[in-house]
Write a protein that holds these residues in place. Structure first.
Motif, PDB file in Angstrom:
ATOM      1  N   VAL A 182       8.378  -2.762  16.409  1.00 24.38           N
ATOM      2  CA  VAL A 182       7.542  -3.624  15.298  1.00 24.38           C
ATOM      3  C   VAL A 182       6.227  -3.266  15.107  1.00 24.38           C
ATOM      4  O   VAL A 182       5.665  -2.930  14.142  1.00 24.38           O
ATOM      5  N   ALA A 183       5.572  -3.114  16.333  1.00 30.54           N
ATOM      6  CA  ALA A 183       4.052  -2.774  16.265  1.00 30.54           C
ATOM      7  C   ALA A 183       3.573  -2.251  17.486  1.00 30.54           C
ATOM      8  O   ALA A 183       4.075  -2.677  18.557  1.00 30.54           O
ATOM      9  N   ILE A 184       2.427  -1.637  17.566  1.00 30.77           N
ATOM     10  CA  ILE A 184       1.859  -1.348  18.843  1.00 30.77           C
ATOM     11  C   ILE A 184       0.441  -1.186  18.730  1.00 30.77           C
ATOM     12  O   ILE A 184      -0.086  -0.949  17.617  1.00 30.77           O
ATOM     13  N   ILE A 185      -0.234  -1.437  19.804  1.00 30.22           N
ATOM     14  CA  ILE A 185      -1.837  -1.485  19.549  1.00 30.22           C
ATOM     15  C   ILE A 185      -2.182  -0.668  20.967  1.00 30.22           C
ATOM     16  O   ILE A 185      -1.884  -1.034  22.118  1.00 30.22           O
ATOM     17  N   SER A 186      -3.182   0.330  20.928  1.00 29.50           N
ATOM     18  CA  SER A 186      -3.626   1.090  21.873  1.00 29.50           C
ATOM     19  C   SER A 186      -4.724   0.298  22.632  1.00 29.50           C
ATOM     20  O   SER A 186      -4.981  -0.718  22.212  1.00 29.50           O
ATOM     21  N   SER A 187      -5.395   1.016  23.878  1.00 28.02           N
ATOM     22  CA  SER A 187      -6.295   0.227  24.571  1.00 28.02           C
ATOM     23  C   SER A 187      -7.653   0.273  23.709  1.00 28.02           C
ATOM     24  O   SER A 187      -8.550  -0.493  23.893  1.00 28.02           O
ATOM     25  N   SER A 188      -7.683   1.071  22.784  1.00 29.16           N
ATOM     26  CA  SER A 188      -8.930   1.425  21.941  1.00 29.16           C
ATOM     27  C   SER A 188      -8.841   0.645  20.734  1.00 29.16           C
ATOM     28  O   SER A 188      -9.697   0.305  19.778  1.00 29.16           O
ATOM     29  N   GLY A 189      -7.615  -0.032  20.500  1.00 27.91           N
ATOM     30  CA  GLY A 189      -7.629  -0.952  19.390  1.00 27.91           C
ATOM     31  C   GLY A 189      -6.617  -0.346  18.179  1.00 27.91           C
ATOM     32  O   GLY A 189      -6.609  -0.700  16.948  1.00 27.91           O
ATOM     33  N   SER A 190      -6.197   1.088  18.114  1.00 27.66           N
ATOM     34  CA  SER A 190      -5.612   1.631  17.084  1.00 27.66           C
ATOM     35  C   SER A 190      -3.935   1.004  17.181  1.00 27.66           C
ATOM     36  O   SER A 190      -3.594   0.741  18.053  1.00 27.66           O
ATOM     37  N   THR A 191      -3.817   0.714  15.923  1.00 28.99           N
ATOM     38  CA  THR A 191      -2.502   0.015  15.617  1.00 28.99           C
ATOM     39  C   THR A 191      -1.603   0.639  14.729  1.00 28.99           C
ATOM     40  O   THR A 191      -1.781   1.770  13.988  1.00 28.99           O
ATOM     41  N   HIS A 192      -0.315   0.634  14.998  1.00 29.88           N
ATOM     42  CA  HIS A 192       0.812   1.164  14.246  1.00 29.88           C
ATOM     43  C   HIS A 192       2.100   0.234  13.820  1.00 29.88           C
ATOM     44  O   HIS A 192       2.084  -0.534  14.931  1.00 29.88           O
TER      45      HIS A 192
ATOM     46  N   PHE B 199       2.409  -8.658   9.505  1.00 34.05           N
ATOM     47  CA  PHE B 199       2.234  -8.824  10.733  1.00 34.05           C
ATOM     48  C   PHE B 199       1.098  -7.986  11.005  1.00 34.05           C
ATOM     49  O   PHE B 199       0.635  -6.955  10.643  1.00 34.05           O
ATOM     50  N   THR B 200       0.225  -8.586  12.080  1.00 34.96           N
ATOM     51  CA  THR B 200      -1.025  -8.118  12.819  1.00 34.96           C
ATOM     52  C   THR B 200      -0.799  -8.339  14.053  1.00 34.96           C
ATOM     53  O   THR B 200      -0.641  -9.326  14.760  1.00 34.96           O
ATOM     54  N   ILE B 201      -0.909  -6.853  14.791  1.00 35.18           N
ATOM     55  CA  ILE B 201      -1.138  -6.748  16.329  1.00 35.18           C
ATOM     56  C   ILE B 201      -2.306  -6.956  16.745  1.00 35.18           C
ATOM     57  O   ILE B 201      -3.400  -6.271  16.167  1.00 35.18           O
ATOM     58  N   SER B 202      -2.720  -7.329  17.800  1.00 33.59           N
ATOM     59  CA  SER B 202      -4.045  -7.379  18.376  1.00 33.59           C
ATOM     60  C   SER B 202      -3.848  -7.721  19.973  1.00 33.59           C
ATOM     61  O   SER B 202      -2.805  -8.058  20.414  1.00 33.59           O
ATOM     62  N   ARG B 203      -4.959  -7.392  20.655  1.00 34.60           N
ATOM     63  CA  ARG B 203      -4.862  -7.667  22.172  1.00 34.60           C
ATOM     64  C   ARG B 203      -6.261  -8.133  22.597  1.00 34.60           C
ATOM     65  O   ARG B 203      -7.409  -7.670  22.152  1.00 34.60           O
TER      66      ARG B 203
END
Length: 121
Positions: free
Chosen positions: A48-58, A67-71
């Motif tokens: 569905v979605a992924i976010i890196s430790s630096s905030g890059s999303t796919h 949809f919006t992924i955040s962390r």
């Protein structure tokens, strides 16, 4: 031991919104990426979605723009804001912690147990 716990699922009408949370707990020094996957009845689990430790999303094409992924790295928590939900979004949503480092010299992936999202037409 590291655990990932999802929350925020439920029943919503088409066009509605839900916000999923995934809280990682335990001995965690770092998490490379956090992602969301889903599995509908009779289908394979899909990205569905992924976010890196630096905030890059796919995002998967099917959810882009909705949809919006955040962390929150301080809380080891990832979120998935889901808007304009469609009946085809109905699935169990799973959280994944990619390359979690717990200080033992090894990296591991972890999965949560999932949270049900049901979108009625």
């Amino acid at each position: 031991q590291v655990q990932l716990v999802e929350s925020g699922g439920g029943l919503v009408q088409a066009g509605g919104s839900l916000r999923l949370s995934c809280a990682a707990s335990g001995s965690i020094f770092s998490i490379n990426a956090m992602g969301w996957y889903r599995q509908a009845p009779g289908k394979q689990r899909e990205f569905v979605a992924i976010i890196s430790s630096s905030g890059s999303t796919h995002y998967a094409d099917s959810v882009k723009g909705r949809f919006t992924i955040s962390r929150d790295n301080d809380k080891n928590t990832a979120y998935l804001q889901m808007n304009s939900l469609k009946p085809e979004d109905t699935a169990v949503y799973y959280c994944n912690g990619n390359r979690v480092y717990s200080g033992s010299g090894t990296y591991r992936d972890y999965w949560g147990r999932g949270t049900q999202v049901t979108v009625s037409s």
